[in-house]
Design an enzyme around this catalytic site. Structure first.
Site, PDB file in Angstrom:
ATOM      1  N   ASN A 132       4.518  17.334   0.471  1.00 25.17           N
ATOM      2  CA  ASN A 132       3.264  18.118   0.366  1.00 25.17           C
ATOM      3  C   ASN A 132       2.665  18.369   1.747  1.00 25.17           C
ATOM      4  N   ASP A 164       2.738  17.504  -4.447  1.00 28.18           N
ATOM      5  CA  ASP A 164       2.139  16.197  -4.180  1.00 28.18           C
ATOM      6  C   ASP A 164       2.668  15.152  -5.172  1.00 28.18           C
ATOM      7  N   THR A 220       8.533  -1.987   4.649  1.00 30.77           N
ATOM      8  CA  THR A 220       8.383  -2.241   6.082  1.00 30.77           C
ATOM      9  C   THR A 220       8.482  -3.732   6.396  1.00 30.77           C
ATOM     10  N   SER A 258      -2.269  -4.362   8.350  1.00 25.89           N
ATOM     11  CA  SER A 258      -3.131  -3.162   8.254  1.00 25.89           C
ATOM     12  C   SER A 258      -3.212  -2.771   6.780  1.00 25.89           C
ATOM     13  N   TYR A 276      -2.395   0.054   5.725  1.00 30.56           N
ATOM     14  CA  TYR A 276      -1.114   0.737   5.459  1.00 30.56           C
ATOM     15  C   TYR A 276      -0.043  -0.288   5.080  1.00 30.56           C
ATOM     16  N   HIS A 277       0.142  -1.309   5.921  1.00 26.40           N
ATOM     17  CA  HIS A 277       1.193  -2.290   5.623  1.00 26.40           C
ATOM     18  C   HIS A 277       0.937  -2.952   4.259  1.00 26.40           C
ATOM     19  N   LYS A 301       2.323  -1.143   1.292  1.00 26.29           N
ATOM     20  CA  LYS A 301       3.761  -1.365   1.059  1.00 26.29           C
ATOM     21  C   LYS A 301       3.985  -2.663   0.264  1.00 26.29           C
ATOM     22  N   GLN A 340      11.946  -1.940   6.537  1.00 25.62           N
ATOM     23  CA  GLN A 340      12.433  -1.377   7.793  1.00 25.62           C
ATOM     24  C   GLN A 340      11.541  -1.774   8.969  1.00 25.62           C
ATOM     25  N   LEU A 363       8.303   2.434  20.960  1.00 27.36           N
ATOM     26  CA  LEU A 363       9.299   2.877  21.944  1.00 27.36           C
ATOM     27  C   LEU A 363       9.259   4.395  22.135  1.00 27.36           C
ATOM     28  N   ASN A 364       9.081   5.151  21.057  1.00 23.73           N
ATOM     29  CA  ASN A 364       8.980   6.611  21.195  1.00 23.73           C
ATOM     30  C   ASN A 364       7.815   6.974  22.113  1.00 23.73           C
ATOM     31  N   ARG A 399      -5.822  -3.455  17.959  1.00 22.22           N
ATOM     32  CA  ARG A 399      -5.488  -4.073  16.663  1.00 22.22           C
ATOM     33  C   ARG A 399      -5.881  -5.538  16.638  1.00 22.22           C
ATOM     34  N   GLU A 414      -4.083  -8.696  15.829  1.00 19.56           N
ATOM     35  CA  GLU A 414      -2.710  -9.162  15.584  1.00 19.56           C
ATOM     36  C   GLU A 414      -2.396 -10.277  16.568  1.00 19.56           C
TER      37      GLU A 414
HETATM   38  P1  NAD Z   1       6.594  10.773   7.903  1.00 22.50           P
HETATM   39  O1  NAD Z   1       5.119  10.826   7.746  1.00 22.50           O
HETATM   40  O2  NAD Z   1       7.185  11.625   8.967  1.00 22.50           O
HETATM   41  O3  NAD Z   1       7.304  11.077   6.509  1.00 22.50           O
HETATM   42  C1  NAD Z   1       6.689  10.870   5.261  1.00 22.50           C
HETATM   43  C2  NAD Z   1       6.654  12.221   4.540  1.00 22.50           C
HETATM   44  O4  NAD Z   1       6.115  12.000   3.244  1.00 22.50           O
HETATM   45  C3  NAD Z   1       5.771  13.252   5.254  1.00 22.50           C
HETATM   46  O5  NAD Z   1       6.484  14.441   5.499  1.00 22.50           O
HETATM   47  C4  NAD Z   1       4.622  13.461   4.269  1.00 22.50           C
HETATM   48  O6  NAD Z   1       4.119  14.777   4.290  1.00 22.50           O
HETATM   49  C5  NAD Z   1       5.252  13.061   2.933  1.00 22.50           C
HETATM   50  N1  NAD Z   1       4.261  12.595   1.962  1.00 22.50           N
HETATM   51  C6  NAD Z   1       3.337  11.618   2.090  1.00 22.50           C
HETATM   52  N2  NAD Z   1       2.560  11.543   0.988  1.00 22.50           N
HETATM   53  C7  NAD Z   1       3.032  12.487   0.127  1.00 22.50           C
HETATM   54  C8  NAD Z   1       2.637  12.913  -1.172  1.00 22.50           C
HETATM   55  N3  NAD Z   1       1.583  12.382  -1.798  1.00 22.50           N
HETATM   56  N4  NAD Z   1       3.348  13.891  -1.774  1.00 22.50           N
HETATM   57  C9  NAD Z   1       4.404  14.471  -1.144  1.00 22.50           C
HETATM   58  N5  NAD Z   1       4.815  14.124   0.085  1.00 22.50           N
HETATM   59  C10 NAD Z   1       4.124  13.143   0.729  1.00 22.50           C
HETATM   60  O7  NAD Z   1       6.972   9.232   8.152  1.00 22.50           O
HETATM   61  P2  NAD Z   1       8.361   8.585   8.603  1.00 22.50           P
HETATM   62  O8  NAD Z   1       8.166   7.965   9.938  1.00 22.50           O
HETATM   63  O9  NAD Z   1       9.470   9.543   8.370  1.00 22.50           O
HETATM   64  O10 NAD Z   1       8.470   7.408   7.561  1.00 22.50           O
HETATM   65  C11 NAD Z   1       9.087   7.605   6.293  1.00 22.50           C
HETATM   66  C12 NAD Z   1       8.908   6.337   5.462  1.00 22.50           C
HETATM   67  O11 NAD Z   1       9.509   5.227   6.107  1.00 22.50           O
HETATM   68  C13 NAD Z   1       7.444   5.964   5.229  1.00 22.50           C
HETATM   69  O12 NAD Z   1       7.297   5.477   3.916  1.00 22.50           O
HETATM   70  C14 NAD Z   1       7.204   4.855   6.230  1.00 22.50           C
HETATM   71  O13 NAD Z   1       6.203   3.987   5.782  1.00 22.50           O
HETATM   72  C15 NAD Z   1       8.574   4.189   6.286  1.00 22.50           C
HETATM   73  N6  NAD Z   1       8.854   3.528   7.579  1.00 22.50           N
HETATM   74  C16 NAD Z   1       8.833   4.245   8.742  1.00 22.50           C
HETATM   75  C17 NAD Z   1       9.127   3.588   9.950  1.00 22.50           C
HETATM   76  C18 NAD Z   1       9.122   4.315  11.278  1.00 22.50           C
HETATM   77  O14 NAD Z   1       9.163   3.649  12.323  1.00 22.50           O
HETATM   78  N7  NAD Z   1       9.073   5.649  11.303  1.00 22.50           N
HETATM   79  C19 NAD Z   1       9.430   2.229   9.941  1.00 22.50           C
HETATM   80  C20 NAD Z   1       9.426   1.531   8.730  1.00 22.50           C
HETATM   81  C21 NAD Z   1       9.139   2.199   7.544  1.00 22.50           C
HETATM   82  N1  USQ Z   2       2.031  -1.193  20.409  1.00 22.57           N
HETATM   83  C1  USQ Z   2       1.746  -1.284  21.763  1.00 22.57           C
HETATM   84  N2  USQ Z   2       1.549  -0.131  22.449  1.00 22.57           N
HETATM   85  C2  USQ Z   2       1.631   1.105  21.864  1.00 22.57           C
HETATM   86  C3  USQ Z   2       1.930   1.192  20.491  1.00 22.57           C
HETATM   87  C4  USQ Z   2       2.118   0.021  19.785  1.00 22.57           C
HETATM   88  O1  USQ Z   2       1.662  -2.379  22.333  1.00 22.57           O
HETATM   89  O2  USQ Z   2       1.422   2.100  22.566  1.00 22.57           O
HETATM   90  C5  USQ Z   2       2.285  -2.422  19.626  1.00 22.57           C
HETATM   91  C6  USQ Z   2       1.372  -2.598  18.407  1.00 22.57           C
HETATM   92  O3  USQ Z   2       0.174  -3.252  18.755  1.00 22.57           O
HETATM   93  C7  USQ Z   2       2.272  -3.428  17.487  1.00 22.57           C
HETATM   94  C8  USQ Z   2       3.684  -2.976  17.840  1.00 22.57           C
HETATM   95  O4  USQ Z   2       3.583  -2.308  19.094  1.00 22.57           O
HETATM   96  O5  USQ Z   2       2.174  -4.773  17.824  1.00 22.57           O
HETATM   97  C9  USQ Z   2       4.282  -2.005  16.825  1.00 22.57           C
HETATM   98  O6  USQ Z   2       3.396  -0.907  16.680  1.00 22.57           O
HETATM   99  P1  USQ Z   2       3.937   0.525  16.242  1.00 22.57           P
HETATM  100  O7  USQ Z   2       2.784   1.465  16.292  1.00 22.57           O
HETATM  101  O8  USQ Z   2       5.163   0.870  16.989  1.00 22.57           O
HETATM  102  O9  USQ Z   2       4.412   0.231  14.763  1.00 22.57           O
HETATM  103  P2  USQ Z   2       3.605  -0.129  13.448  1.00 22.57           P
HETATM  104  O10 USQ Z   2       2.167   0.154  13.545  1.00 22.57           O
HETATM  105  O11 USQ Z   2       3.989  -1.504  13.044  1.00 22.57           O
HETATM  106  O12 USQ Z   2       4.189   0.925  12.421  1.00 22.57           O
HETATM  107  C10 USQ Z   2       5.490   1.508  12.545  1.00 22.57           C
HETATM  108  C11 USQ Z   2       5.557   2.694  11.599  1.00 22.57           C
HETATM  109  C12 USQ Z   2       5.387   2.191  10.180  1.00 22.57           C
HETATM  110  C13 USQ Z   2       6.400   1.105   9.900  1.00 22.57           C
HETATM  111  C14 USQ Z   2       6.356  -0.013  10.931  1.00 22.57           C
HETATM  112  C15 USQ Z   2       7.515  -0.986  10.824  1.00 22.57           C
HETATM  113  O13 USQ Z   2       4.531   3.632  11.934  1.00 22.57           O
HETATM  114  O14 USQ Z   2       5.557   3.284   9.282  1.00 22.57           O
HETATM  115  O15 USQ Z   2       6.159   0.557   8.643  1.00 22.57           O
HETATM  116  O16 USQ Z   2       6.496   0.575  12.241  1.00 22.57           O
HETATM  117  S1  USQ Z   2       7.025  -2.643  11.199  1.00 22.57           S
HETATM  118  O17 USQ Z   2       6.370  -2.654  12.513  1.00 22.57           O
HETATM  119  O18 USQ Z   2       8.222  -3.436  11.194  1.00 22.57           O
HETATM  120  O19 USQ Z   2       6.082  -3.026  10.171  1.00 22.57           O
END
Ligand code: NAD
Ligand code: USQ
Length: 392
Positions: free
Chosen positions: A32, A75, A145, A180, A182-183, A186, A209, A240-241, A327, A329
């Site tokens: 969506n 959605d 996560t 958080s 968010y976390h 999950k 993940q 890292l990104n 944060r 943490e």
């Molecule tokens: P992303 O936001 O790029 O992808 C999620 C997609 O889901 C988006 O395109 C969003 O528009 C869609 N979406 C959200 N709510 C919706 C709804 N109600 N209806 C339809 N579509 C909806 O995020 P991502 O980084 O690709 O992550 C994908 C999944 O993996 C997420 O669930 C995230 O929590 C999980 N995850 C990501 C990471 C990471 O580092 N990127 C790490 C661990 C887990």
């Molecule tokens: N951090 C820094 N500097 C930055 C960004 C982040 O020190 O510029 C630190 C944060 O404080 C945290 C760690 O890096 O301690 C990770 O932060 P992050 O923003 O890279 O990742 P996080 O918030 O944990 O979330 C991301 C994704 C989420 C996924 C999660 C996996 O956005 O969707 O669920 O990674 S995990 O971390 O294993 O829960």
């Protein structure tokens, strides 16, 4: 296999749709555009210029490869839409990425916290009910996560732990201490999925993940129109990104607090491999299994040092700065998380290296004019709500 990819417009969803399509699977995606709208709300954008819509991306895919990716724009909180997609497509597997993924976004204020939990929990509940009613044999591969566990002072197991208590023992879900709203969403999903497997006999894999990094996959490299999104701003960029973008534009590397925060990390190409391994090795009827999906663990200070070194080698000079941690943490802690189940299924990790970081620099350099510099520094505080209370 007929695979439904929820969140197919996202960073991981689009890359997965192309990857699985190229391997001969029939793919249908739902999105969506929440992620795109949240960027509009915050004045940010993907570093990589993605096409204007999911149908446009699917058309480009067809032109480049001759393969189809189906699209529903809608959605997942809308039960009728979810029901219709399941009835029409009859998925054999569902890869569920479709949630709001940012920890900082969920911590902005009450509205964002409530939205995050409503969106994520309702989406997953709708998927579970659709599976139970329409495709009870299908396999749910759900993106959870590593952050569900938090940073306990004991080894983290893969989903379950054997507990001995007052002379009795049981194997129970590993305790969760997420960091958080968010976390936490999950964690709520995990409980709902586990429950649905127990009561309705559904089969599910919860992929806990770690933090994903990387821009390119084999498929994104086929044509510039096939790039996946890549974010570096404080809300949606991950560690890292963000550091790689910061190095390219000469911005100090933003290590939050002491920088001892340790997490599991993996390359985006390994996300694709892990999801495929889960799909090809489904659980039994009624089984809820958890895989910890990451390949290496690093502290923030270690990551910053790796990026600093790779930058130096690449002719870029950049240093980490320890900014005040927005944060709440642990900044120095024990961290040892098991992650053997995907390796047992055949995962061949692509580990982080200087060469890989430099190849990320090279891609980022192509788009560096698109960087919005004033959206890099952290602004969203976990204590924001408390500060406004003190001000009153
Ligand atoms: P992303 O936001 O790029 O992808 C999620 C997609 O889901 C988006 O395109 C969003 O528009 C869609 N979406 C959200 N709510 C919706 C709804 N109600 N209806 C339809 N579509 C909806 O995020 P991502 O980084 O690709 O992550 C994908 C999944 O993996 C997420 O669930 C995230 O929590 C999980 N995850 C990501 C990471 C990471 O580092 N990127 C790490 C661990 C887990
Ligand atoms: N951090 C820094 N500097 C930055 C960004 C982040 O020190 O510029 C630190 C944060 O404080 C945290 C760690 O890096 O301690 C990770 O932060 P992050 O923003 O890279 O990742 P996080 O918030 O944990 O979330 C991301 C994704 C989420 C996924 C999660 C996996 O956005 O969707 O669920 O990674 S995990 O971390 O294993 O829960």
């Amino acid at each position: 296999m007929r695979i439904l990819i929820l969140g197919g417009d996202g960073y991981l969803g689009w890359a997965t749709a192309m990857y699985l399509s190229r391997r001969g699977h029939e793919i249908h995606t739902v999105d969506n555009y929440l992620r795109r709208r949240m960027h509009e709300e915050n004045g940010t954008d993907s570093l990589t210029p993605i096409l204007e819509s999911l149908p446009a991306r699917a058309r480009a895919w067809k032109e480049v490869t001759g393969l189809e990716i189906g699209v529903t724009e809608g959605d997942l909180t809308d039960w009728e839409l979810v029901q219709r997609v399941f009835e029409e497509f009859q998925p054999e597997a569902i890869v569920h990425y479709g949630e709001m993924p940012s920890a900082p976004y969920s911590m902005i204020d009450r509205d964002h916290a409530v939205f995050t939990q409503t969106n994520n929990v309702v989406n997953t509940l709708n998927v579970l009910f659709a599976m139970a009613e329409i495709t009870p044999e299908a396999h749910l591969v759900k993106l959870g996560t590593m952050g569900e566990y938090g940073t306990p002072n004991i080894d983290i197991e893969e989903g379950f732990i054997e507990i001995h208590h007052n002379g009795r023992s049981d194997v129970l879900p590993f305790p969760k201490m997420p960091g958080s709203f968010y976390h936490l969403s999950k964690v709520h999903d995990s409980h709902n999925i586990h429950f649905a497997c127990r009561i309705w006999g559904l089969r599910a894999t919860d992929l806990n993940q770690g933090v994903v990094y990387g821009i390119e996959t084999e498929e994104t490299k086929l044509d510039e129109r096939l790039v996946t999104r890549f974010d570096y701003d404080e809300l949606f960029g991950t560690a890292l990104n963000r550091f790689c973008v910061q190095a390219v534009i000469g911005h100090p590397l933003t290590a939050y607090g002491k920088g001892g925060q340790t997490r599991g990390y993996l390359n985006i190409v390994d996300t694709l491999q892990c999801v495929e391994l889960a799909l090809l090795n489904p659980p039994a009827e009624g089984e809820y299994r958890v895989f910890n999906q990451f390949t290496e663990q690093f502290s923030i200070n270690e990551l910053a040092e790796l990026v600093r070194q790779a930058a130096l080698h690449h002719g870029l000079k950049v240093e980490p700065v320890h900014v005040e941690n927005p944060r709440v943490e642990a900044e120095e802690h024990y961290y040892n998380a098991k992650h053997t189940k995907l390796l047992d299924l055949g995962l061949k990790p692509h580990l982080l290296s200087e060469t890989l970081i430099e190849s990320m620099f090279a891609t980022i350099e192509r788009y560096k004019d698109r960087v919005i510099v004033d959206r890099i520094a952290p602004r969203t505080s976990w204590r924001g709500v408390l500060r406004s209370r003190v001000r009153r």
